[in-house]
Design a protein around this motif. Structure first.
Motif, short mmCIF file in Angstrom:
data_model
loop_
_atom_site.label_atom_id
_atom_site.label_comp_id
_atom_site.label_asym_id
_atom_site.label_seq_id
_atom_site.Cartn_x
_atom_site.Cartn_y
_atom_site.Cartn_z
N LEU A 200 0.83 -1.20 0.00
CA LEU A 200 0.00 0.00 0.00
C LEU A 200 0.86 1.24 0.00
O LEU A 200 0.63 2.18 -0.77
N GLN A 201 1.86 1.26 0.88
CA GLN A 201 2.72 2.43 0.97
C GLN A 201 3.44 2.69 -0.35
O GLN A 201 3.50 3.81 -0.84
N ARG A 202 3.98 1.63 -0.95
CA ARG A 202 4.71 1.79 -2.21
C ARG A 202 3.80 2.23 -3.35
O ARG A 202 4.22 2.96 -4.25
N SER A 203 2.54 1.78 -3.32
CA SER A 203 1.63 2.16 -4.39
C SER A 203 1.33 3.66 -4.37
O SER A 203 0.92 4.22 -5.39
N LEU A 204 1.50 4.30 -3.21
CA LEU A 204 1.25 5.73 -3.10
C LEU A 204 2.47 6.57 -3.42
O LEU A 204 2.38 7.80 -3.46
N LEU A 205 3.62 5.93 -3.63
CA LEU A 205 4.84 6.66 -3.96
C LEU A 205 5.02 6.64 -5.47
O LEU A 205 4.83 5.61 -6.12
N GLN A 215 20.34 13.15 -13.01
CA GLN A 215 19.94 11.82 -12.55
C GLN A 215 19.20 11.93 -11.23
O GLN A 215 19.56 12.73 -10.37
N ARG A 216 18.19 11.08 -11.07
CA ARG A 216 17.47 11.03 -9.80
C ARG A 216 17.23 9.57 -9.42
O ARG A 216 17.08 8.71 -10.29
N ALA A 217 17.21 9.32 -8.12
CA ALA A 217 16.93 7.97 -7.63
C ALA A 217 16.22 8.11 -6.29
O ALA A 217 16.43 9.08 -5.55
N ALA A 218 15.37 7.15 -5.98
CA ALA A 218 14.61 7.19 -4.73
C ALA A 218 14.54 5.80 -4.13
O ALA A 218 14.58 4.80 -4.85
N ARG A 219 14.42 5.75 -2.82
CA ARG A 219 14.28 4.49 -2.10
C ARG A 219 13.26 4.67 -0.98
O ARG A 219 13.13 5.74 -0.39
N TYR A 220 12.54 3.58 -0.71
CA TYR A 220 11.66 3.55 0.45
C TYR A 220 11.78 2.18 1.10
O TYR A 220 11.77 1.16 0.42
N ASP A 420 10.00 4.15 9.29
CA ASP A 420 10.12 4.09 7.84
C ASP A 420 11.25 5.01 7.39
O ASP A 420 11.59 5.98 8.07
N VAL A 421 11.82 4.69 6.22
CA VAL A 421 12.88 5.51 5.66
C VAL A 421 12.56 5.79 4.20
O VAL A 421 12.26 4.86 3.43
N ALA A 422 12.59 7.05 3.82
CA ALA A 422 12.48 7.45 2.41
C ALA A 422 13.71 8.28 2.05
O ALA A 422 14.16 9.10 2.87
N VAL A 423 14.25 8.07 0.88
CA VAL A 423 15.42 8.81 0.40
C VAL A 423 15.16 9.24 -1.05
O VAL A 423 14.69 8.44 -1.87
N LEU A 424 15.44 10.48 -1.35
CA LEU A 424 15.37 11.01 -2.71
C LEU A 424 16.69 11.72 -2.98
O LEU A 424 17.09 12.61 -2.22
N ALA A 425 17.38 11.33 -4.06
CA ALA A 425 18.71 11.89 -4.34
C ALA A 425 18.79 12.27 -5.81
O ALA A 425 18.13 11.67 -6.67
N THR A 426 19.61 13.27 -6.09
CA THR A 426 19.88 13.68 -7.47
C THR A 426 21.37 13.88 -7.64
O THR A 426 22.06 14.35 -6.71
N ARG A 427 21.89 13.53 -8.81
CA ARG A 427 23.30 13.70 -9.14
C ARG A 427 23.41 14.65 -10.34
O ARG A 427 22.84 14.39 -11.41
N LEU A 428 24.12 15.75 -10.15
CA LEU A 428 24.25 16.74 -11.20
C LEU A 428 25.35 16.38 -12.17
O LEU A 428 26.35 15.73 -11.78
N PRO A 429 25.22 16.72 -13.43
CA PRO A 429 26.28 16.41 -14.40
C PRO A 429 27.55 17.20 -14.10
O PRO A 429 27.50 18.26 -13.49
#
Length: 430
Positions: A200-205, A215-220, A420-429
């Motif tokens: 349920l939680q992942r379906s809402l992300l 570049q962007r990446a996320a984890r939950y 719970d842990v959520a992470v959102l990261a971006t890597r610049l060129p």
């Protein structure tokens, strides 16, 4: 008179021993939600207080049968180890004791003459081999019954020369089996609830959408300490003029209400951000007013950021922070800086208070990390220690690919999280 007193004392002592065994088994089952570990503890208690050996078999939801534990009073003879593991499922007409118990019979009291030879039973020989290899003289086989289902079987045996098991022991084993089955059933329900909550939680992300640069990446990852859904969330999407949002938040609470509020906040923020490309502080002000009107008793934290730049640079982050842990900027060389500016009260606290916006130039090749408090907070520990751990780990991974960077953060910092842990990261060129 002396003989009568002796008999009464013996009966009382036997009753106390049985109550002690049931109490110990209950404590062992309550101490862990790991089914295998719980059953191994139970089997050790049984051979210490009731029998010379004990075996516990479980039926899985797909109908497969596995012998989870075989314990012997002599700390496990060489034959005991191989007897654990998958077992053949008994045919419908199998007449052996384990097969009968798995169909709902029992508890069964067996004597040496009741153990059928392998060739006489349609149930393959391996489950019956236990009686011969461990030299059973008497045994009790009881079903693990919870609600209407048979979850498996427990077998308790005594060897030649010891006091044989009797009908009086059957009632004790039946009570013990009932407690074991209830614990197994509860653990399975807990596991299934955890899976449903996580799905349920992942379906809402959201899936990250928009251009591949930056570049962007996320984890939950869900809490390991609770099966309930929570309010951690992240989001990132392109705005009409090409800028990219970087958003993370956390709604207070660990229940369905927190999850529903999280989903509503995310959608409201999307609508406000796409409709009005205003400074981040103004966007969070609008969100706070709407949040306070719809959810007056719920608080939440949020970082709303906007990445501005192009492939050749330069890049800037414009952001505002509503009571959330500060974003972390990691340069290509491993220098780390928490972005502390633009900080204001959490959502739902002071909706009429104007919020500040801040901006920060982002060096080429740097990594921006947004995260929820589960990544850094530990019970009984000052939060600055968790923030220091985050800085050190992020610095060590500064030049790793972004996907691996996020994985390593969760591996090293999220494995002991109680939230719970959520992470959102971006890597610049660059």
């Amino acid at each position: 008179m002396e003989d009568d007193a002796y008999d009464i004392d013996a009966v009382l002592q036997q009753a106390l021993d049985r109550l002690a065994l049931l109490a110990d088994v209950g404590a062992a089952l309550a101490a862990t939600l790991d089914v295998r570990e719980a059953l191994r503890r139970v089997s050790r208690l049984v051979v210490h207080q009731l029998g010379d050996w004990c075996a516990i078999d479980l039926l899985d939801s797909d109908g497969t049968l596995e012998r989870i534990a075989v314990t012997h009073r002599d700390a496990g003879p060489p034959a005991a180890g191989p007897l654990e593991g998958p077992l053949p499922v008994p045919a419908d007409l199998a007449s052996g004791p384990v097969a009968r118990v798995l169909r709902g019979a029992g508890p069964l009291l067996l004597h040496r003459g009741d153990f059928p030879p392998a060739h006489a039973d349609l149930f393959p020989a391996r489950p019956l081999e236990l009686f011969r290899q461990l030299d059973a003289d008497t045994a009790i086989v009881a079903p693990l019954r919870a609600r209407p289902d048979i979850l498996g079987a427990i077998t308790i045996g005594r060897t030649s020369g010891d006091r044989p098991l009797t009908d009086a022991d059957c009632a004790l084993v039946e009570d013990l089996a009932r407690r074991v089955a209830l614990a197994v059933d509860n653990a399975r329900l807990y596991r299934e609830t955890s899976r449903i909550a996580e799905r349920l939680q992942r379906s809402l992300l959201p899936n990250l959408s928009g251009p591949a640069i930056p570049q962007r990446a996320a984890r939950y990852t869900p809490s390991q300490a609770t099966a309930e859904v929570g309010g951690d969330w992240y989001d990132s999407f392109p705005l009409p003029h090409g800028h990219i949002t970087m958003i993370i938040g956390d709604v207070a609470g660990h229940d369905l209400r927190a999850t529903v509020t999280m989903g509503q906040l995310r959608n409201m923020l999307r609508g406000i951000a796409l409709d009005r490309e205003e400074p981040p502080g103004h966007i969070l002000n609008r969100l706070d007013v709407a949040h306070h009107q719809l959810y007056p008793d719920v608080t939440a934290t949020c970082v709303y950021g906007v990445l501005k730049g192009n492939e050749d640079g330069p890049w800037e982050l414009h952001y505002s922070n509503a009571g959330h842990p500060p974003p972390l900027l990691v340069t290509h060389d491993g220098d780390t800086h928490f972005l502390e500016e633009g900080h204001g009260p959490l959502l739902g606290a002071l909706p009429d208070l104007p919020r500040d916006s801040a901006h920060r130039a982002l060096p080429a090749g740097s990594t921006l990390v947004l995260y929820t408090d589960g990544l850094i907070e530990r019970r009984g520990e000052p939060v600055h220690r968790g923030m220091t751990r985050l800085r050190r780990q992020a610095a060590a991974m500064a030049q790793e690919p972004l996907e691996e960077f996020c994985d390593e953060l969760l591996t090293h910092l999220g494995s002991e999280a109680t939230d719970d842990v959520a992470v959102l990261a971006t890597r610049l060129p660059g």
